[in-house]
Design a protein around this motif. Structure first.
Motif, short mmCIF file in Angstrom:
data_model
loop_
_atom_site.label_atom_id
_atom_site.label_comp_id
_atom_site.label_asym_id
_atom_site.label_seq_id
_atom_site.Cartn_x
_atom_site.Cartn_y
_atom_site.Cartn_z
N GLU A 131 0.84 -1.21 0.00
CA GLU A 131 0.00 0.00 0.00
C GLU A 131 0.87 1.26 0.00
O GLU A 131 0.61 2.19 -0.76
CB GLU A 131 -0.91 0.01 1.23
N ALA A 132 1.89 1.27 0.86
CA ALA A 132 2.76 2.45 0.94
C ALA A 132 3.51 2.67 -0.37
O ALA A 132 3.58 3.80 -0.87
CB ALA A 132 3.74 2.29 2.10
N ILE A 133 4.03 1.60 -0.93
CA ILE A 133 4.78 1.73 -2.19
C ILE A 133 3.88 2.19 -3.32
O ILE A 133 4.22 3.11 -4.07
CB ILE A 133 5.49 0.40 -2.55
N LEU A 134 2.71 1.59 -3.45
CA LEU A 134 1.78 1.99 -4.51
C LEU A 134 1.33 3.44 -4.33
O LEU A 134 1.23 4.19 -5.29
CB LEU A 134 0.58 1.05 -4.57
N GLY A 135 1.11 3.85 -3.08
CA GLY A 135 0.74 5.23 -2.81
C GLY A 135 1.83 6.20 -3.24
O GLY A 135 1.57 7.22 -3.88
N ILE A 136 3.07 5.86 -2.91
CA ILE A 136 4.21 6.71 -3.30
C ILE A 136 4.35 6.76 -4.82
O ILE A 136 4.53 7.83 -5.40
CB ILE A 136 5.52 6.21 -2.65
N LEU A 137 4.25 5.60 -5.46
CA LEU A 137 4.39 5.55 -6.92
C LEU A 137 3.30 6.36 -7.62
O LEU A 137 3.56 7.05 -8.61
CB LEU A 137 4.39 4.10 -7.41
N LEU A 138 2.08 6.31 -7.09
CA LEU A 138 1.00 7.13 -7.66
C LEU A 138 1.27 8.61 -7.43
O LEU A 138 1.03 9.44 -8.31
CB LEU A 138 -0.35 6.76 -7.06
N LEU A 139 1.76 8.91 -6.25
CA LEU A 139 2.05 10.31 -5.91
C LEU A 139 3.10 10.91 -6.83
O LEU A 139 2.94 12.04 -7.30
CB LEU A 139 2.54 10.37 -4.46
N ILE A 140 4.15 10.15 -7.12
CA ILE A 140 5.23 10.68 -7.96
C ILE A 140 5.03 10.38 -9.45
O ILE A 140 5.87 10.73 -10.26
CB ILE A 140 6.61 10.19 -7.48
N ASN A 141 3.93 9.70 -9.77
CA ASN A 141 3.59 9.42 -11.17
C ASN A 141 4.64 8.55 -11.86
O ASN A 141 5.01 8.78 -13.00
CB ASN A 141 3.37 10.73 -11.93
N PHE A 142 5.09 7.51 -11.17
CA PHE A 142 6.11 6.62 -11.70
C PHE A 142 5.45 5.36 -12.27
O PHE A 142 4.71 4.69 -11.57
CB PHE A 142 7.12 6.24 -10.61
#
Length: 130
Positions: free
Chosen positions: A62-73
Motif C-alpha cells: 500500500e505504501a509503495i503503490l501510494g508513493i508511486l502514484l504520488l510521484i507518477n512513476f
C-alpha cells in the motif's frame, strides 16, 4: 486536454494519499496488524499460511503503490497493480462476508479504474499534440 499533468496530479492525489496512509499507519505496528488480520480472517476458508505473509506484505505494498502514484512513476503499471491489490482485498472481504469493507474497496477500485481510463485517454492525446 490543455493541462493534463496538473489535472492528473490532483485526480490521483486522493487515492495516492489513501493508499500511502493505509500503509504508513500499519508499518510501525506490523505484528499487531498481522495478528488483527489473522483474527479477522478466522472464519475464512483462506489458510493462515497465506494470510500471515499477506498481512506483512499488504502495508508495504500500500505504501509503495501510494508513493508511486504520488510521484507518477510507471503510472499504468502502478494503477494495474493497485487494481489487482484491491481485487485481492475484495476476495478476502467476501470470504468473511465483510460487505462494508467491500464497499470501500470497490470505491477505491472504481476510482483507480477512472484514473486508468483518464490516463489512457488523455496521455495519448497530450503526446500527439505536443
Amino acid at each position: 486536454m490543455k493541462d493534463f499533468k496538473t489535472a492528473f496530479f490532483f485526480l490521483r492525489l486522493p487515492v495516492a494519499v489513501s493508499l500511502l496512509g493505509h500503509g504508513l499507519v500499519r508499518l510501525p505496528k506490523l505484528q499487531t496488524f498481522s495478528e488483527w488480520m489473522l483474527t479477522t480472517m478466522e472464519k475464512s476458508a483462506i489458510p493462515a499460511a497465506l494470510i500471515v505473509p499477506f498481512s506483512y506484505i499488504l502495508p508495504i505494498a500500500e505504501a509503495i503503490l501510494g508513493i508511486l502514484l504520488l510521484i507518477n512513476f510507471k503510472t499504468k503499471y502502478t494503477l494495474c497493480a493497485s487494481l489487482a491489490l484491491m481485487s485481492i482485498l475484495i476476495f478476502g472481504s467476501c470470504s468473511i462476508e465483510n460487505w462494508s469493507a467491500i464497499e470501500a474497496q470497490l470505491l477505491h477500485s472504481f476510482y483507480l479504474f477512472g484514473l486508468f481510463w483518464f490516463y489512457e485517454k488523455f496521455k495519448t492525446e497530450n503526446q500527439t499534440s505536443n
